[in-house]
Design a protein around this motif. Sequence first.
Motif, PDB file in Angstrom:
ATOM      1  N   PRO A  66      59.790  99.336  49.460  1.00 22.99           N
ATOM      2  CA  PRO A  66      60.792  98.811  48.544  1.00 22.99           C
ATOM      3  C   PRO A  66      62.200  99.255  48.925  1.00 22.99           C
ATOM      4  CG  PRO A  66      59.621 100.636  47.533  1.00 22.99           C
ATOM      5  CD  PRO A  66      58.950 100.367  48.852  1.00 22.99           C
ATOM      6  N   LEU A  67      63.151  98.394  48.617  1.00 16.52           N
ATOM      7  CA  LEU A  67      64.559  98.710  48.859  1.00 16.52           C
ATOM      8  C   LEU A  67      65.084  99.491  47.666  1.00 16.52           C
ATOM      9  CD1 LEU A  67      65.676  95.231  50.215  1.00 16.52           C
ATOM     10  CD2 LEU A  67      64.793  97.202  51.483  1.00 16.52           C
ATOM     11  N   ARG A  68      65.673 100.634  47.927  1.00 12.58           N
ATOM     12  CA  ARG A  68      66.241 101.474  46.866  1.00 12.58           C
ATOM     13  C   ARG A  68      67.728 101.225  46.673  1.00 12.58           C
ATOM     14  NH1 ARG A  68      62.136 101.618  44.126  1.00 12.58           N
ATOM     15  NH2 ARG A  68      60.398 102.848  44.916  1.00 12.58           N
ATOM     16  N   ALA A  69      68.387 100.659  47.690  1.00 15.26           N
ATOM     17  CA  ALA A  69      69.799 100.285  47.579  1.00 15.26           C
ATOM     18  C   ALA A  69      70.101  99.193  48.595  1.00 15.26           C
ATOM     19  CB  ALA A  69      70.711 101.485  47.804  1.00 15.26           C
ATOM     20  N   VAL A  70      70.938  98.249  48.180  1.00 16.37           N
ATOM     21  CA  VAL A  70      71.367  97.138  49.025  1.00 16.37           C
ATOM     22  C   VAL A  70      72.887  97.085  48.950  1.00 16.37           C
ATOM     23  CG1 VAL A  70      71.289  94.638  49.375  1.00 16.37           C
ATOM     24  CG2 VAL A  70      69.250  95.855  48.513  1.00 16.37           C
ATOM     25  N   VAL A  71      73.543  97.129  50.103  1.00 16.22           N
ATOM     26  CA  VAL A  71      75.005  97.127  50.159  1.00 16.22           C
ATOM     27  C   VAL A  71      75.441  96.096  51.197  1.00 16.22           C
ATOM     28  CG1 VAL A  71      77.076  98.503  50.627  1.00 16.22           C
ATOM     29  CG2 VAL A  71      75.083  99.580  49.557  1.00 16.22           C
ATOM     30  N   THR A  72      76.407  95.267  50.827  1.00 16.37           N
ATOM     31  CA  THR A  72      76.972  94.316  51.780  1.00 16.37           C
ATOM     32  C   THR A  72      78.445  94.623  51.990  1.00 16.37           C
ATOM     33  OG1 THR A  72      77.467  92.731  50.018  1.00 16.37           O
ATOM     34  CG2 THR A  72      75.381  92.444  51.197  1.00 16.37           C
ATOM     35  N   GLN A  73      78.930  94.217  53.134  1.00 14.31           N
ATOM     36  CA  GLN A  73      80.366  94.245  53.420  1.00 14.31           C
ATOM     37  C   GLN A  73      80.694  92.879  53.978  1.00 14.31           C
ATOM     38  OE1 GLN A  73      81.763  97.000  56.332  1.00 14.31           O
ATOM     39  NE2 GLN A  73      83.889  96.614  55.853  1.00 14.31           N
ATOM     40  N   GLY A  74      81.445  92.102  53.232  1.00 12.97           N
ATOM     41  CA  GLY A  74      81.730  90.741  53.637  1.00 12.97           C
ATOM     42  C   GLY A  74      80.464  89.903  53.579  1.00 12.97           C
ATOM     43  N   GLU A  75      80.460  88.826  54.340  1.00 12.29           N
ATOM     44  CA  GLU A  75      79.321  87.906  54.333  1.00 12.29           C
ATOM     45  C   GLU A  75      78.256  88.243  55.373  1.00 12.29           C
ATOM     46  OE1 GLU A  75      78.730  85.168  52.250  1.00 12.29           O
ATOM     47  OE2 GLU A  75      80.275  86.213  51.124  1.00 12.29           O
ATOM     48  N   LEU A  76      78.587  89.090  56.361  1.00 19.31           N
ATOM     49  CA  LEU A  76      77.691  89.236  57.502  1.00 19.31           C
ATOM     50  C   LEU A  76      77.119  90.633  57.718  1.00 19.31           C
ATOM     51  CD1 LEU A  76      79.662  87.033  60.060  1.00 19.31           C
ATOM     52  CD2 LEU A  76      77.804  86.350  58.522  1.00 19.31           C
ATOM     53  N   GLU A  77      77.505  91.616  56.907  1.00 22.33           N
ATOM     54  CA  GLU A  77      77.000  92.968  57.111  1.00 22.33           C
ATOM     55  C   GLU A  77      76.144  93.404  55.938  1.00 22.33           C
ATOM     56  OE1 GLU A  77      79.432  95.960  59.022  1.00 22.33           O
ATOM     57  OE2 GLU A  77      81.031  94.457  59.102  1.00 22.33           O
ATOM     58  N   LEU A  78      75.049  94.110  56.261  1.00 26.03           N
ATOM     59  CA  LEU A  78      74.072  94.531  55.271  1.00 26.03           C
ATOM     60  C   LEU A  78      73.597  95.945  55.597  1.00 26.03           C
ATOM     61  CD1 LEU A  78      71.997  93.712  52.968  1.00 26.03           C
ATOM     62  CD2 LEU A  78      70.474  93.031  54.841  1.00 26.03           C
ATOM     63  N   ALA A  79      73.502  96.782  54.584  1.00 28.85           N
ATOM     64  CA  ALA A  79      72.915  98.116  54.736  1.00 28.85           C
ATOM     65  C   ALA A  79      71.837  98.267  53.672  1.00 28.85           C
ATOM     66  CB  ALA A  79      73.975  99.198  54.578  1.00 28.85           C
ATOM     67  N   LEU A  80      70.727  98.883  54.075  1.00 25.20           N
ATOM     68  CA  LEU A  80      69.592  99.049  53.178  1.00 25.20           C
ATOM     69  C   LEU A  80      69.152 100.507  53.155  1.00 25.20           C
ATOM     70  CD1 LEU A  80      67.431  96.071  54.495  1.00 25.20           C
ATOM     71  CD2 LEU A  80      68.938  96.061  52.482  1.00 25.20           C
ATOM     72  N   LEU A  81      68.850 101.012  51.982  1.00 21.39           N
ATOM     73  CA  LEU A  81      68.179 102.293  51.821  1.00 21.39           C
ATOM     74  C   LEU A  81      66.760 101.947  51.413  1.00 21.39           C
ATOM     75  CD1 LEU A  81      68.279 105.364  51.802  1.00 21.39           C
ATOM     76  CD2 LEU A  81      68.993 105.238  49.405  1.00 21.39           C
ATOM     77  N   ILE A  82      65.796 102.328  52.240  1.00 21.08           N
ATOM     78  CA  ILE A  82      64.410 101.881  52.094  1.00 21.08           C
ATOM     79  C   ILE A  82      63.506 103.089  51.867  1.00 21.08           C
ATOM     80  CG2 ILE A  82      62.556 100.536  53.151  1.00 21.08           C
ATOM     81  CD1 ILE A  82      64.815  99.717  55.275  1.00 21.08           C
ATOM     82  N   GLU A  83      62.588 102.970  50.916  1.00 18.52           N
ATOM     83  CA  GLU A  83      61.531 103.958  50.745  1.00 18.52           C
ATOM     84  C   GLU A  83      60.344 103.480  51.578  1.00 18.52           C
ATOM     85  OE1 GLU A  83      58.693 105.851  47.304  1.00 18.52           O
ATOM     86  OE2 GLU A  83      60.596 104.965  46.712  1.00 18.52           O
ATOM     87  N   MET A  84      60.295 103.935  52.805  1.00 15.82           N
ATOM     88  CA  MET A  84      59.305 103.464  53.773  1.00 15.82           C
ATOM     89  C   MET A  84      57.977 104.179  53.595  1.00 15.82           C
ATOM     90  SD  MET A  84      60.855 101.289  55.888  1.00 15.82           S
ATOM     91  CE  MET A  84      59.975 101.386  57.428  1.00 15.82           C
ATOM     92  N   SER A  85      56.910 103.464  53.971  1.00 16.95           N
ATOM     93  CA  SER A  85      55.601 104.093  54.049  1.00 16.95           C
ATOM     94  C   SER A  85      54.806 103.432  55.172  1.00 16.95           C
ATOM     95  CB  SER A  85      54.847 103.999  52.727  1.00 16.95           C
ATOM     96  OG  SER A  85      54.616 102.658  52.385  1.00 16.95           O
ATOM     97  N   GLY A  86      53.961 104.218  55.779  1.00 20.01           N
ATOM     98  CA  GLY A  86      53.111 103.739  56.856  1.00 20.01           C
ATOM     99  C   GLY A  86      52.309 104.882  57.417  1.00 20.01           C
ATOM    100  N   GLU A  87      51.092 104.601  57.831  1.00 17.60           N
ATOM    101  CA  GLU A  87      50.200 105.599  58.412  1.00 17.60           C
ATOM    102  C   GLU A  87      50.073 106.841  57.533  1.00 17.60           C
ATOM    103  OE1 GLU A  87      51.037 106.312  62.535  1.00 17.60           O
ATOM    104  OE2 GLU A  87      51.116 104.172  62.985  1.00 17.60           O
ATOM    105  N   GLY A  88      50.025 106.632  56.221  1.00 15.12           N
ATOM    106  CA  GLY A  88      49.821 107.734  55.280  1.00 15.12           C
ATOM    107  C   GLY A  88      51.051 108.568  54.974  1.00 15.12           C
ATOM    108  N   GLU A  89      52.194 108.205  55.499  1.00 15.21           N
ATOM    109  CA  GLU A  89      53.434 108.949  55.299  1.00 15.21           C
ATOM    110  C   GLU A  89      54.415 108.125  54.472  1.00 15.21           C
ATOM    111  OE1 GLU A  89      54.000 112.099  56.531  1.00 15.21           O
ATOM    112  OE2 GLU A  89      51.959 112.090  57.316  1.00 15.21           O
TER     113      GLU A  89
END
Length: 122
Positions: A63-86
């Motif tokens: 799931p995305l915990r934060a979504v930030v844009t700058q203008g129309e073409l830039e995107l930053a995401l803070l993601i709560e990642m999971s995979g392989e038990g971590e």
Amino acid sequence: MKSLLLSLAFGVGVVAAAERQETVPARFLGEWNADLKQCGTDRHDSRFKLEADQIHFHESGGPLRAVVTQGELELALLIEMSGEGETWLACKRFRLSADHARLIDVTDDSEFVRYRCPRSSK
């Protein structure tokens, strides 16, 4: 916390122009792959699918915990990642091409290009 996220996402000099979003804007959504022939399959490790509130990579995602844009073409995401038990937090930065056909991962100040998969792919 919000200003810290904005600083991490875009750097100190451009914080004022960044905007927090509730979900990922539609122009960034979809399946992206470095090899268009592999769209709709799980066979290429560059593939990921970006949804309004989550991201799915080849062997991880979350799931995305934060979504930030700058203008129309830039995107930053803070993601709560999971995979392989971590589980871990990841910050990813992307730049969309002007024609919206390429999404460039600029997280590590290098450029990794993925192409928008046709909507008919899975």
